[in-house]
Design an enzyme around this catalytic site. Sequence first.
Site, PDB file in Angstrom:
ATOM      1  N   LYS A 185       0.822  -1.214   0.000  1.00 20.26           N
ATOM      2  CA  LYS A 185       0.000   0.000   0.000  1.00 20.26           C
ATOM      3  C   LYS A 185       0.856   1.264   0.000  1.00 20.26           C
ATOM      4  CE  LYS A 185       0.626   1.121   4.531  1.00 20.26           C
ATOM      5  NZ  LYS A 185       0.846   2.411   5.190  1.00 20.26           N
ATOM      6  N   THR A 242      -4.034   5.287   3.345  1.00 20.43           N
ATOM      7  CA  THR A 242      -2.703   5.744   2.949  1.00 20.43           C
ATOM      8  C   THR A 242      -2.719   6.463   1.605  1.00 20.43           C
ATOM      9  OG1 THR A 242      -1.803   3.837   4.129  1.00 20.43           O
ATOM     10  CG2 THR A 242      -0.299   5.004   2.693  1.00 20.43           C
TER      11      THR A 242
END
Length: 328
Positions: A185, A242
């Site tokens: 991620k 994120t």
Amino acid sequence: MGAGSWGTAFAKVLADSGTDVVLWARRAEVAEEVTRTRVNSGYLPGAVLPDNLSATHDAERALAGADAVVLGVPSQTLRANLERWRSALPRGATLVSLAKGVELGTLKRMSEVVREVAGVPEDHVAVVSGPNLAKEIAAGQPTATVIACTDHDRAVAFQHACSNSYFRPYTNTDVVGCELGGACKNVIALACGMAAGLGFGDNTMASIITRGLAETARLGAALGADPLTFAGLAGLGDLVATCASPLSRNRSFGERLGRGDTVAQAQEAAHGQVAEGVKSCSSIRELAARIGVDMPITDGVHRVCHEGLDPRALTAALLERERKAERQ
């Protein structure tokens, strides 16, 4: 072990859950400030730390008698730090990794590094992964996370140690999937940041997040992860937070690259700190190539960060790839 923003925030989570915590800081002045003012102004300004949290620069003192050792140092420095601490690690303690990355050179996940250096069995190592932006957690904003360990009972014990009114941990035995979700991620967030820096909007962002999740899941499947993990907090949850938040170091770093900064300029703007994904994109790319998994976004981020590819050229390259079915 580690008094950066996430290490300090997680220490606060544990303390707010009623657990006595010792926070180890690499720099003596950070430990002294926490002891004197109850604040870590350099990494988590404004967050007042509880009285049952103490701080020290002495690693042996921090580790003495610990039931759990939480490792809050960057992924690429984990091995070196653990080698220094190895002799002081309490026998039988749960070793918990907060780091999200794949080690350069060895291509090992963080739990594999911990097991190798500390010489402990697999079921003594746990990882924490989820949508956990340090500043929001320090402010007591509600969030959830995953405690992953192959020993379910050990995961449950640590779950109780960090559960409170704003922090809700779930357990999972899929350590591989949780770690890969957390590592990948960061790379996808760099790509989202680049897109934002180029002035692209929500359609582009949603496409990158979705296709980024697809390539992460392909890597996970090839390495034996549970596909459902990537639909959960350590997968989609962490990815969305994120990629979308300006509080994300990887997203912000990527945005500077999209606006035309070099990696060195983006690092200078981030006060010398390099986003985890800048290094992990290379190790994840190499790991994927080794096992024959196609990860075009990760490959492109590596080329921007380490081969000088212009982010606009990356956009064109991704859009011009061979057409195929979505699930291929």
